[in-house]
Design an enzyme around this catalytic site. Structure first.
Site, PDB file in Angstrom:
ATOM      1  CG  ASN B 174       6.270   8.596   1.346  1.00 25.64           C
ATOM      2  OD1 ASN B 174       6.578   9.063   2.442  1.00 25.64           O
ATOM      3  ND2 ASN B 174       5.122   8.836   0.760  1.00 25.64           N
ATOM      4  N   PRO B 176      11.373   5.019   2.632  1.00 26.02           N
ATOM      5  CG  PRO B 176      11.489   5.478   4.919  1.00 26.02           C
ATOM      6  CD  PRO B 176      11.267   6.149   3.578  1.00 26.02           C
ATOM      7  CG  ASP B 177       6.031   3.994   2.115  1.00 22.87           C
ATOM      8  OD1 ASP B 177       6.188   3.448   3.208  1.00 22.87           O
ATOM      9  OD2 ASP B 177       5.199   4.880   1.904  1.00 22.87           O
ATOM     10  CD  GLN B 178       8.743   4.012  -3.522  1.00 23.25           C
ATOM     11  OE1 GLN B 178       8.607   3.045  -4.262  1.00 23.25           O
ATOM     12  NE2 GLN B 178       7.764   4.863  -3.293  1.00 23.25           N
ATOM     13  CD  GLN B 208       7.172   0.606   5.455  1.00 27.13           C
ATOM     14  OE1 GLN B 208       5.986   0.456   5.662  1.00 27.13           O
ATOM     15  NE2 GLN B 208       7.609   1.539   4.649  1.00 27.13           N
TER      16      GLN B 208
END
Lengths: 335, 347
Positions: B174, B176-178, B208
């Site tokens: 995932n 963009p979450d990182q 994001q």
């Protein structure tokens, strides 16, 4: 209005880095610090700027990478940077940074604390397992586009130097390109460390339920959690999806190929926007795969003034609704 | 000896969920801040739900990925949907420096905690709103997970075989979450640096999706100049010979001067570089915990404490905010302050 790092002098040694990932990570960190008001000096070696030789190249021959990363630097021709002891921070690879006097020094290396075998961004993505997560239907792993391996390290370097500048501490800090990419890919390693290799293998077999699907006019990202399954199933409306073999996440994982085949018919008959609208109405997080040219015209980005006419994206922070409010008196004009 | 960590003395109220919010706060903790994570008895961080949770246990304290991500934070379990809970968080914000949230847009307003109101009430507070699209715009309410944003942010279009499908990282990364954690934590530190000079807080609007596109800046500039960006398989713009090949059933990434294996999670976890690195560390009990993507020569690289149980710090945090024992007992009796969720594990 005061910028966060107004009055701070930062030395960007990206032009002297021996390896490209280090150079690009350094330039990314420095770009963000410059946008936040730091006075960033970027000296050049006698042979010229290596960034000028890195693509993609614009019709006028200029490097788009250089244009993106190097705006906002102070002309450093006149300063004797090597003997200047008044830098608040310096960023670069080990050889550069260790010879510099600055209060806070950040060195970027492959494996941390200066260990630097020859390494490319593709190599970093492969070694850290990021590449393994991005697989085509035929199983071939693919790199993430652009410079993600170096840019992610650049973001970590930005945060580290921001912390050093704020605390005014005298320190030497390290950001490892490899560690940052492993940090991004923590779940793959944590699954093994916490649950063992067998669990990781099961996870791997079930993970492809997030994928892109061919639509009539391109692709969409099919992304859903277990809780979204009933809504997705009903959206597609194919009676075969009611079969018991698709009832749980585990059994869907075991019948992934059949599941995707059934769903793909529905997706292939519709446009990205039809699919997205129908999914979003049911709060399923499906979205269209948009190309850079579509992003240049994207209503969301236009409404938020995210890109300049030449395609340059602004730093993605709004401060009380305004981008870099310290740059103009009116602030709001600077979106 | 005084704590000399860069964020020593900074207090963070963490309403962050999953990775994007919660791991941003974890990085602030790693820089020396005190982080108080607040969840509701009816609104747990979804990371607390995990496959294999036994409803007969305190399953909410046993989620491996939750505990991994939230190690070292203090935990308060407070119902923000109830006006009495809202009054408590306002008390806690009086002594806070930072509020991190990544709720769906509008939820904070529903709690009576709109950024506008918080800015008026607490002019020194840094409010970091991490969201998929940002605070406004026509797509503001679009529901996305990280990998959705790889699609809508342009990364997927440029990732994958040149004559085949666009690709996303999916469930495990995932992406963009990182990356937003690495960026948002720096943005918050920068806002604190500005506050040091001006005394003013700020509301940081961090999208994001915008960050995902920002990390393709050179491609957007090239596109705007008329060069059509396209998927390049495993080649890079400066080395068209870069590729990934299969040899004896194993994948190898090949560039000039560099040929390395494509590792899966098992190979990664077994590799000496990974074990000598900082991506996964261990808490004092030896439990694997989220690592730290930077090191300071002057400070030991270690995880100072493990994950607190839900509500473990209710009493201490509220007492320090000058709530009386009677007030606290009343909140407990009414289920506003709790140590267990109101529901069983998700199925």
């Amino acid at each position: 209005m005061t910028a966060p790092f107004q009055g701070k002098r930062v030395l960007d040694l990206s032009a002297f880095a021996k390896q490209k990932p280090h150079a690009i990570a350094t330039a990314m960190a420095s770009k963000i610090l410059a946008s936040l008001g730091a006075e960033v000096h970027r000296p050049l070696p006698p042979q010229g700027d290596p960034f000028d030789d890195w693509g993609p190249f614009l019709p006028d021959g200029q490097s788009a990478l250089a244009r993106f990363l190097l705006v906002g630097r102070t002309d450093s021709a006149a300063i004797a940077w090597q003997n200047d002891a008044n830098f608040d921070a310096a960023i670069g690879d080990t050889a550069c940074v260790m010879n510099i006097q600055a209060r806070f020094r950040l060195r970027i290396s492959v494996f941390g604390t200066g260990e630097d075998p020859p390494m490319t961004e593709l190599g970093l993505l492969a070694l850290s397992g990021v590449l393994d997560a991005v697989r085509a239907k035929d199983g071939t792993p693919y790199r993430l586009a652009g410079h993600q391996a170096a840019y992610a390290a650049g973001l970590a370097a930005f945060t580290t130097v921001a912390a050093g500048l704020r605390s005014r501490c005298v320190d030497l800090a390290d950001v490892s390109l490899f560690d940052v990419n492993c940090w991004l890919n923590w779940k793959a390693a944590a699954t093994v460390v916490l649950f063992g290799s067998a669990a990781a293998q099961r996870d791997r077999e079930q993970r492809s339920d997030w994928r892109t699907m061919q639509a009539r006019d391109g692709y969409v990202a099919l992304v859903y959690m277990n809780k979204d399954w009933p809504a997705l199933r009903d959206l597609i409306g194919d009676p075969r999806l009611l079969e018991p073999r698709f009832a749980t996440q585990k059994s869907r994982g075991e019948h992934m190929q059949d599941l995707n085949m059934i769903m793909s018919e529905w997706f292939a008959q519709r446009t990205r926007s039809e699919i997205t609208a129908a999914a979003q109405a049911r709060r399923i997080p499906i979205g269209p795969v948009l190309s850079p040219s579509e992003l240049l015209q994207n209503p969301q980005y236009k409404a938020r003034r995210f890109m300049m006419p030449d395609g340059t994206p602004r730093i993605p922070i709004l401060w009380d609704g305004v981008a870099e409010p310290w740059k103009t008196a009116e602030g709001a004009l600077n979106g | 000896m005084a704590d000399t960590a860069p964020l020593a003395g900074i207090r963070v109220i963490d309403l962050g969920w999953l990775t994007a919010g919660a791991a941003s706060s974890t990085l602030l903790l790693d820089l020396g801040a005190e982080v108080i994570k607040i969840e509701g008895p009816g609104a747990l961080d979804p990371f607390r739900d995990w496959t294999g949770a036994d409803g007969g246990t305190d399953w909410w304290n046993r989620s491996p990925f939750y505990n991994f991500t939230n190690r070292g934070k203090r935990s308060v379990c407070l119902d923000l949907k109830d006006p009495r809970g809202q009054a408590v968080i306002l008390r806690l914000l009086e002594s806070a420096d930072v509020l991190v949230e990544n709720f769906r847009r509008g939820i904070l307003d529903d709690f009576g905690l709109s950024p506008r109101l918080l800015r008026e009430k607490f002019p020194r507070l840094i409010i970091a709103s991490i969201s998929s699209q940002g605070m406004d715009g026509p797509d503001r309410d679009m529901v996305s997970f990280g990998s959705t944003l790889e699609a809508t942010g342009g990364l997927a279009a440029l990732t994958g075989p040149s004559d085949g499908e666009a690709l996303i990282t999916g469930r495990n990364i995932n992406y963009p979450d990182q990356v937003v954690c690495l960026f948002a934590s720096g943005a918050i530190v920068s806002a604190l640096a500005r506050r040091d000079q001006t005394g003013e807080g700020a509301h940081l609007d961090l999208s994001q999706r915008e960050l995902t596109s920002f990390l393709l800046g050179e491609e957007l500039i090239a596109e705007a100049a008329g060069l059509a960006s396209k998927r390049m398989a495993n080649a890079s713009v400066d080395d068209l010979e870069e590729m990934v090949v299969q040899q004896d059933g194993k994948w190898l990434a090949c560039s000039i001067n560099c040929e390395v294996p494509v590792r899966d999670g098992t190979a990664l976890a077994a590799s000496p570089e990974f074990n000598a690195g900082t991506a996964i560390l261990h808490d004092p009990d030896g439990t694997p915990a989220k690592g730290i993507p930077f090191r300071f020569a002057s400070r030991p690289l270690k995880i100072l404490s493990g994950c607190a149980e839900l509500g473990a710090d209710n009493l201490d945090v509220l007492t320090k905010a000058d709530l009386s024992l009677e007030e606290i007992a009343a909140l407990q009796d009414n289920g506003i302050l709790a140590k267990a969720p109101r529901r069983g594990p998700a199925r």
